[in-house]
Design a protein around this motif. Structure first.
Motif, PDB file in Angstrom:
ATOM      1  N   UNK A 199      -2.200   0.172   5.001  1.00  0.00           N
ATOM      2  CA  UNK A 199      -3.130  -0.699   4.286  1.00  0.00           C
ATOM      3  C   UNK A 199      -4.530  -0.112   4.473  1.00  0.00           C
ATOM      4  N   UNK A 200      -5.558  -0.882   4.160  1.00  0.00           N
ATOM      5  CA  UNK A 200      -6.921  -0.364   4.269  1.00  0.00           C
ATOM      6  C   UNK A 200      -7.287  -0.152   5.734  1.00  0.00           C
ATOM      7  N   UNK A 201      -7.483   1.108   6.100  1.00  0.00           N
ATOM      8  CA  UNK A 201      -7.916   1.515   7.431  1.00  0.00           C
ATOM      9  C   UNK A 201      -7.009   1.021   8.557  1.00  0.00           C
ATOM     10  N   UNK A 202      -5.719   0.883   8.263  1.00  0.00           N
ATOM     11  CA  UNK A 202      -4.761   0.559   9.314  1.00  0.00           C
ATOM     12  C   UNK A 202      -3.367   0.904   8.808  1.00  0.00           C
ATOM     13  N   UNK A 203      -2.424   0.980   9.722  1.00  0.00           N
ATOM     14  CA  UNK A 203      -1.040   1.268   9.347  1.00  0.00           C
ATOM     15  C   UNK A 203      -0.108   0.693  10.393  1.00  0.00           C
ATOM     16  N   UNK A 204       1.103   0.398   9.967  1.00  0.00           N
ATOM     17  CA  UNK A 204       2.149  -0.072  10.869  1.00  0.00           C
ATOM     18  C   UNK A 204       3.322   0.902  10.823  1.00  0.00           C
ATOM     19  N   UNK A 205       3.999   1.041  11.961  1.00  0.00           N
ATOM     20  CA  UNK A 205       5.175   1.895  12.070  1.00  0.00           C
ATOM     21  C   UNK A 205       6.357   1.019  12.488  1.00  0.00           C
ATOM     22  N   UNK A 206       7.436   1.102  11.724  1.00  0.00           N
ATOM     23  CA  UNK A 206       8.622   0.309  12.002  1.00  0.00           C
ATOM     24  C   UNK A 206       9.787   1.261  12.254  1.00  0.00           C
ATOM     25  N   UNK A 207      10.293   1.252  13.480  1.00  0.00           N
ATOM     26  CA  UNK A 207      11.317   2.202  13.894  1.00  0.00           C
ATOM     27  C   UNK A 207      12.705   1.657  13.609  1.00  0.00           C
ATOM     28  N   UNK A 208      13.594   2.546  13.198  1.00  0.00           N
ATOM     29  CA  UNK A 208      14.966   2.156  12.912  1.00  0.00           C
ATOM     30  C   UNK A 208      15.639   1.651  14.173  1.00  0.00           C
ATOM     31  N   UNK A 209      16.301   0.496  14.093  1.00  0.00           N
ATOM     32  CA  UNK A 209      16.996  -0.033  15.277  1.00  0.00           C
ATOM     33  C   UNK A 209      18.120   0.893  15.729  1.00  0.00           C
ATOM     34  N   UNK A 253       0.850  -1.171   0.000  1.00  0.00           N
ATOM     35  CA  UNK A 253       0.000   0.000   0.000  1.00  0.00           C
ATOM     36  C   UNK A 253       0.891   1.226   0.000  1.00  0.00           C
ATOM     37  N   UNK A 254       0.418   2.302   0.606  1.00  0.00           N
ATOM     38  CA  UNK A 254       1.262   3.482   0.725  1.00  0.00           C
ATOM     39  C   UNK A 254       2.376   3.210   1.726  1.00  0.00           C
ATOM     40  N   UNK A 255       3.577   3.683   1.405  1.00  0.00           N
ATOM     41  CA  UNK A 255       4.717   3.521   2.291  1.00  0.00           C
ATOM     42  C   UNK A 255       5.479   4.829   2.362  1.00  0.00           C
ATOM     43  N   UNK A 256       6.142   5.052   3.473  1.00  0.00           N
ATOM     44  CA  UNK A 256       6.949   6.260   3.608  1.00  0.00           C
ATOM     45  C   UNK A 256       8.056   6.020   4.613  1.00  0.00           C
ATOM     46  N   UNK A 257       9.226   6.574   4.311  1.00  0.00           N
ATOM     47  CA  UNK A 257      10.298   6.615   5.298  1.00  0.00           C
ATOM     48  C   UNK A 257      10.489   8.064   5.712  1.00  0.00           C
TER      49      UNK A 257
END
Length: 322
Positions: free
Chosen positions: A261-271, A241-245
């Protein structure tokens, strides 16, 4: 291949009253954690010293909730930072206790999964995005946005305040990110199909293409289209889906990847660059950050037309809609 989409090294934005609530809350917690670790204290010993629970200290350091003033002030008194750090913490605390720009007027039309993104994107020094189906919100014209917003609402909502409210929110977001005096360097990647997927009338599409063409000439904005004939566009990228850094610079907030994604999103933080125990394997969340970042890198490196070719593609689209 470098894992830095924008290798130009820049300092983070200086902490101050212009920081967002979300950014101030995260930096406040990060600073408290660093002070605690430098002092040799554990979360348990600090919690005991300020008469709160360990979970309260953990929530403060991880910015899970809005901090309580008395807790932060008690922590500062125990950790005894230097005068400069104490002043910075006071500014961050003051800002962290205020609402975000969208929390009053736009609270009803701002889904929870967007809160962190909207609270941090204006603080970034570099933003790289990929959109499969639509022009990204930061680059949408009002007419294009209105069509997208209306098609996502029930017909009964068309005559109410919902459309105008969402349009106003999108415009304010654009001004806060791209309209600030020192805007971030942005790379906007879009699937080639965006050029042909109509949103509204031919006039709406022409205005949107002209606007993209104008924005592509700005020094801090790069627009690139992912070609449909490239293999990367036919596998992992097409499923995304849409992605951004978002990158925040040296001494700033930790970079993260946003995946919607549809009506939700995940955030992944840089280690962290200095793990506490180098012998331990990275956590699944840390692996997810690298995996999503590498996908963005592959899309940019293997699937995109050059900026010059992308501008020519926009010129052709403008003619087609004229």
């Amino acid at each position: 291949m470098s894992s830095d989409l924008n290798p130009v090294v820049r300092l983070a934005r200086s902490a101050g009253p212009d920081w967002t609530k979300t950014a101030a809350n995260i930096m406040l917690g990060r600073t408290v954690r660093e002070l605690r670790e430098d002092s040799g204290m554990t979360q348990k010993s600090l919690a005991h010293a300020v008469h709160v629970s360990v979970s309260t200290i953990n929530r403060l350091e991880t910015a899970e909730k809005t901090p309580m003033r008395r807790t932060v002030e008690a922590v500062i008194n125990v950790l005894k930072p230097d005068e400069g750090t104490r002043d910075t913490l006071a500014v961050l605390l003051s800002r962290a206790l205020e609402p975000e720009w969208f929390q009053h007027r736009f609270s009803d039309c701002t889904p929870d999964y967007l809160h962190r993104l909207l609270g941090l994107e204006s603080m970034a020094i570099a933003i790289t995005t990929y959109d499969v189906r639509l022009v990204p919100g930061l680059l949408q014209t009002p007419a294009y946005s209105e069509h997208i917003i209306r098609t996502g609402l029930h017909l009964s909502e068309w005559q109410g305040p919902e459309v105008e409210l969402r349009l106003a929110q999108r415009r304010e977001r654009q001004l806060r990110v791209l309209g600030q005096p020192d805007p971030p360097h942005c790379v906007f990647m879009m699937d080639q199909s965006v050029l042909g997927r109509k949103a509204g009338t031919k006039q709406v599409m022409r205005e949107q293409m002209v606007y993209l063409r104008e924005m592509s000439d700005l020094p801090h904005i790069t627009i690139r289209f992912v070609l449909s004939g490239r293999m990367i566009a036919g596998n992992a990228a097409a499923m995304a889906g849409s992605m951004a850094q978002l990158q925040f610079g040296r001494g700033g907030l930790p970079d993260f990847v946003y995946a919607e994604q549809y009506e939700k999103a995940d955030y992944f933080t840089k280690p962290s660059s200095k793990p506490k125990d180098p012998s331990k394997p990275p956590t699944p969340r840390q692996n997810d950050y690298e995996r999503h970042l590498q996908l963005l890198l592959r899309i940019q490196g293997e699937g995109c037309a050059s900026p010059a070719k992308s501008r020519r593609m926009l010129d052709k689209a403008i003619k087609r809609y004229s």
